[in-house]
Write an enzyme that holds these catalytic residues in place. Structure first.
Site, mmCIF file in Angstrom:
data_model
loop_
_atom_site.group_PDB
_atom_site.id
_atom_site.type_symbol
_atom_site.label_atom_id
_atom_site.label_comp_id
_atom_site.label_asym_id
_atom_site.label_seq_id
_atom_site.Cartn_x
_atom_site.Cartn_y
_atom_site.Cartn_z
ATOM 1 N N HIS A 250 0.877 -1.176 0.000
ATOM 2 C CA HIS A 250 0.000 0.000 0.000
ATOM 3 C C HIS A 250 0.909 1.218 0.000
ATOM 4 O O HIS A 250 1.101 1.870 1.024
ATOM 5 C CB HIS A 250 -0.872 -0.040 1.263
ATOM 6 C CG HIS A 250 -1.962 0.988 1.312
ATOM 7 N ND1 HIS A 250 -2.448 1.485 2.490
ATOM 8 C CD2 HIS A 250 -2.680 1.599 0.336
ATOM 9 C CE1 HIS A 250 -3.421 2.357 2.242
ATOM 10 N NE2 HIS A 250 -3.575 2.444 0.943
ATOM 11 N N CYS A 274 -3.376 9.722 5.710
ATOM 12 C CA CYS A 274 -2.216 10.109 6.521
ATOM 13 C C CYS A 274 -1.152 10.828 5.695
ATOM 14 O O CYS A 274 0.008 10.896 6.092
ATOM 15 C CB CYS A 274 -1.618 8.899 7.216
ATOM 16 S SG CYS A 274 -2.664 8.252 8.519
ATOM 17 N N GLY A 275 -1.522 11.305 4.513
ATOM 18 C CA GLY A 275 -0.591 12.137 3.745
ATOM 19 C C GLY A 275 0.109 11.431 2.600
ATOM 20 O O GLY A 275 1.072 11.960 2.044
ATOM 21 N N LYS A 276 -0.397 10.281 2.203
ATOM 22 C CA LYS A 276 0.282 9.530 1.142
ATOM 23 C C LYS A 276 0.203 10.267 -0.196
ATOM 24 O O LYS A 276 1.228 10.510 -0.835
ATOM 25 C CB LYS A 276 -0.353 8.135 1.048
ATOM 26 C CG LYS A 276 0.289 7.223 0.022
ATOM 27 C CD LYS A 276 0.154 5.745 0.404
ATOM 28 C CE LYS A 276 -1.263 5.298 0.648
ATOM 29 N NZ LYS A 276 -2.045 5.131 -0.568
ATOM 30 N N SER A 278 -0.674 13.398 -0.771
ATOM 31 C CA SER A 278 -0.121 14.752 -0.790
ATOM 32 C C SER A 278 1.408 14.723 -0.789
ATOM 33 O O SER A 278 2.040 15.651 -1.287
ATOM 34 C CB SER A 278 -0.679 15.604 0.346
ATOM 35 O OG SER A 278 -0.401 15.001 1.570
ATOM 36 N N ASN A 386 -14.777 12.087 3.662
ATOM 37 C CA ASN A 386 -14.129 11.149 2.735
ATOM 38 C C ASN A 386 -14.567 11.405 1.295
ATOM 39 O O ASN A 386 -14.475 10.517 0.460
ATOM 40 C CB ASN A 386 -14.452 9.711 3.159
ATOM 41 C CG ASN A 386 -13.480 8.702 2.579
ATOM 42 O OD1 ASN A 386 -12.340 9.037 2.228
ATOM 43 N ND2 ASN A 386 -13.914 7.451 2.448
ATOM 44 N N ARG A 388 -14.276 12.338 -2.459
ATOM 45 C CA ARG A 388 -13.087 11.972 -3.249
ATOM 46 C C ARG A 388 -13.179 12.467 -4.676
ATOM 47 O O ARG A 388 -14.240 12.855 -5.150
ATOM 48 C CB ARG A 388 -12.924 10.448 -3.250
ATOM 49 C CG ARG A 388 -12.659 9.912 -1.837
ATOM 50 C CD ARG A 388 -11.822 8.691 -1.843
ATOM 51 N NE ARG A 388 -11.427 8.319 -0.502
ATOM 52 C CZ ARG A 388 -10.237 7.838 -0.180
ATOM 53 N NH1 ARG A 388 -9.318 7.679 -1.105
ATOM 54 N NH2 ARG A 388 -9.947 7.499 1.063
ATOM 55 N N ARG A 419 -0.133 8.218 11.716
ATOM 56 C CA ARG A 419 -0.701 9.388 12.394
ATOM 57 C C ARG A 419 -0.382 9.195 13.864
ATOM 58 O O ARG A 419 -1.072 8.484 14.584
ATOM 59 C CB ARG A 419 -2.205 9.376 12.127
ATOM 60 C CG ARG A 419 -2.943 10.636 12.430
ATOM 61 C CD ARG A 419 -4.381 10.486 11.953
ATOM 62 N NE ARG A 419 -4.535 10.851 10.562
ATOM 63 C CZ ARG A 419 -4.956 12.028 10.125
ATOM 64 N NH1 ARG A 419 -5.310 12.967 10.979
ATOM 65 N NH2 ARG A 419 -5.057 12.282 8.840
HETATM 66 C C1 SPV Z 1 -7.698 4.032 1.024
HETATM 67 O O1 SPV Z 1 -8.655 4.180 1.810
HETATM 68 O O2 SPV Z 1 -6.582 3.615 1.387
HETATM 69 C C2 SPV Z 1 -7.859 4.382 -0.386
HETATM 70 C C3 SPV Z 1 -9.193 4.481 -0.906
HETATM 71 O O3 SPV Z 1 -6.904 4.482 -1.097
HETATM 72 S S1 SPV Z 1 -9.920 2.948 -1.009
HETATM 73 O O4 SPV Z 1 -10.114 2.644 -2.391
HETATM 74 O O5 SPV Z 1 -11.176 3.074 -0.297
HETATM 75 O O6 SPV Z 1 -9.078 1.944 -0.405
HETATM 76 MN MN MN Z 2 -5.188 3.528 -0.089
#
Ligand code: SPV
Ligand code: MN
Length: 627
Positions: A250, A274-276, A278, A386, A388, A419
């Site tokens: 991930h 958690c800032g991935k 950005s 949330n 998106r 976090r």
């Molecule tokens: C996450 O929540 O880590 C996402 C969006 O990237 S999801 O597709 O819901 O997993």
């Molecule tokens: Mn994700």
């Protein structure tokens, strides 16, 4: 004669029938026929990724009302129901055959029982609708990384999202032989209301059958639950990677620009929200991926690809100051699907977008006005936290040119970030691969966020940020990571980052969001050994003078020594407590934890205790020696 093709024939146009005939793999026909038989759609549409088919899907998403066009050309909005606003951990389960058991930390159900339940819910679910068949390539096509996927869904929104998020796979299915393995997804939005929103949320089920490499998802539309190739196929990929000796993570992937025009690739694992994204989107750097990476050892070098080619990203907090690149893309013509925003006069609004929000409009609860409350009397926010956007990476000016390189990019660094309001410093480098994997990866701790349904702010271990997706014994995953790095000529340098550290007394965040750019540039320099570091008990931390220069150069900010000291003070009690929580988790929740994990955590504990003897509980970075 192919009986499965013939079975489906009455529901297929001549053209769609032909499209399926071009695929030599009988398992493909069998799976689609079984889905059609179970869900009983009126017709089947097969997408061959041609521009006409892609356009058709886009049009149908609007015609059916699953999406509504917004004022800016190419922009549409989709709403999920009030109880379908995030990944649903409760409803997501592994189907586990009798006699087998996954780690206790994983949600599971006996396979036969689960299959009967989910198939019961899918029975005739597509009556009166079209079943859409989509083929995708996870990772660049024709590469050692490629995994093929096939999804049947009755949602045009889901099919449309896949156009933006994944590379086309129809051609690869046609070219690959009759025995090619692939991942399967069957999804139905279930019963819909007049606004095309799934209503039977109490019957939401997302079941993962690793025996057949198949995912079943029903009574949900939220993309994390319905776009099977995102987090659902990811779970299957983790199992495959485990069997084959590579890593499915991930992680975002980014190119960081260093001195003299060099570019250094990093992957970064962060739990949701958690800032991935950005980090990957920092201005002036390039983004190769924002969510899922496959990493392989190719000639003893760690190389990575992005499984996807688009972003399903969080809108909250995106504004022209903090995220200029993505903000611009969201404000200009081009294909974007917004979800769960507030819409007023054809414009989307979200929390933290840097302008005043309208006092009324339409949101995920229907008509919305300021002061509207839910059934418990709680105020409903204008847009969901949330909310998106879905966009193709190629639409971004900072998209990395290596996105489709079939050999991936060489990873020089890996970051793990959670976090953590109390313990870890904003950035630190691990002493070695093992220390990084265990103390920053396996012990990654985070406070829960709105990206999953449930209470927010609860600290929990989120191992390498894949806790929600892990489908193999947790200890095995740690062993796989340890082994992977040991075989490399030069393993990526591992860093721990924490954008959420707070002042212990005031509770204020100690850093501004843009400060992460400085940490990223520092990591780039560290990979090339261009700057020194100080040896703290939890890792190698930056020297003040290096950060001072970087703050000036990157952000044009004066970096005060007192801020540095606050941010990089080692908080011994908080760090000791963190270690204890990690040890407890791995002792109580995981049965196959490698002993090495406890040993490395204990070494960190010893280092902290030793430093405490001399310097006390809160140790200023000025006390540490240069490495
Ligand atoms: C996450 O929540 O880590 C996402 C969006 O990237 S999801 O597709 O819901 O997993
Ligand atoms: Mn994700």
């Amino acid at each position: 004669m192919n009986i499965h093709l013939e079975m489906m024939r009455p529901k297929l146009s001549q053209i769609d029938y032909q499209k399926l005939c071009m695929i030599p793999n009988p398992k493909v026909h069998e799976f689609i026929a079984e889905c059609a038989e179970l869900c009983n759609p009126d017709s089947i549409f097969v997408c061959n990724d041609s521009s006409e088919d892609i356009e058709y899907i886009r049009r149908k998403a609007i015609e059916t009302g699953e999406e509504t066009p917004l004022a800016i050309p190419g922009h549409t909005v989709h709403f999920d129901g009030p109880y379908d606003q995030g990944r649903d951990r409760e409803a997501t389960k592994y189907l586990v055959p009798k006699g087998e058991q996954l780690s206790k930390a994983l949600n599971q159900i006996e396979r036969e029982e689960g299959l009967a339940e989910v198939k019961g819910l899918l029975k005739d679910a597509m009556k009166g609708r079209t079943m859409i068949v989509r083929f995708v390539s996870l990772g660049p096509p024709n590469s050692v990384f490629t995994i093929l996927g096939l999804q049947c869904t009755d949602s045009w929104y889901v099919a449309h999202s896949e156009s933006l998020l994944f590379r086309p796979g129809y051609e690869a299915f046609c070219k690959s032989g009759s025995h090619k393995k692939f991942l399967r997804v069957l999804h139905s939005a279930g019963r819909l209301d007049e606004n095309m929103v799934s209503v039977e949320y109490d019957k939401k089920r997302i079941y993962i059958d690793y025996i057949e490499n198949t995912i079943y998802s029903v009574n949900t539309q939220y993309a994390g639950n319905s776009v099977g190739f995102k987090k659902l196929a990811f779970r299957l990929a983790i199992r495959k990677a485990n069997q084959e000796g590579w890593l499915a993570e991930h992680m975002m992937i980014m190119g960081v620009h260093g001195p003299g025009g060099r570019k250094t690739y990093f992957a970064g694992a962060f739990p949701s929200a958690c800032g991935k994204t950005s980090t990957a989107m920092l201005p002036g750097e390039s983004i190769l991926g924002d969510d899922i990476a496959y990493i392989r050892d190719i000639n003893s070098v760690a190389r990575a690809v992005n499984v996807e080619c688009g972003i399903f990203g969080i809108l909250q907090g995106i504004n022209s100051k903090d995220d200029p690149v993505i903000y611009k893309a969201l404000m200009n013509p081009g294909e974007v699907i917004f979800s769960n925003v507030l819409v007023k006069d054809g414009k989307p609004y979200w929390l933290g977008m840097g302008c005043e929000l309208p006092k009324d409009g339409v949101n995920y609860t229907g008509c919305w006005w300021e002061g509207k409350t839910d059934e418990h009397g709680n105020p409903i926010p204008p847009a969901h936290k949330n909310a998106r956007y879905t966009i193709s990476l190629r639409a971004l000016e900072n998209c990395d040119p290596e996105l489709d390189n079939p050999s991936g990019v060489e990873l020089s660094g890996i970051m793990y970030g959670g976090r953590d309001s109390k313990a870890y410093v904003p950035v630190q480098q691990s002493f070695n691969w093992e220390h990084g994997v265990i103390c920053y990866g396996a012990a990654l701790e985070t406070e829960t966020t709105f990206a999953t349904i449930g209470k927010e702010g609860v600290p929990e271990i989120n191992m390498m940020s894949i806790q929600d997706f892990i489908s193999i014994p947790l200890g095995q995953n740690i062993r796989n990571n340890l082994t992977f790095g040991r075989k490399l000529k030069k393993p990526p340098v591992i860093f721990g980052v924490n954008y959420f550290l707070r002042d212990l007394e005031t509770g204020e965040y100690l850093n501004a969001p843009e400060d992460k750019h400085v940490w990223v540039k520092w990591m780039e320099l560290r990979v090339h050994k261009d700057v020194g570091a100080l040896k703290a008990p939890t890792g190698l931390i930056p020297r003040y003078e290096d950060l001072k220069l970087l703050f000036k150069k990157v952000l044009d900010k004066e970096y005060r020594k007192e801020d540095y000291i606050k941010q990089f003070t080692i908080r011994v009690p908080e760090n000791l407590a963190k270690i204890e929580r990690a040890k407890r988790f791995y002792r109580e929740k995981v049965t196959d934890t490698p002993e090495e994990l406890f040993r490395i955590l204990d070494q960190q504990r010893e280092r902290l205790l030793k430093a405490k003897e001399t310097f006390g509980d809160y140790i200023s970075p000025e006390n540490f020696e240069e490495e």
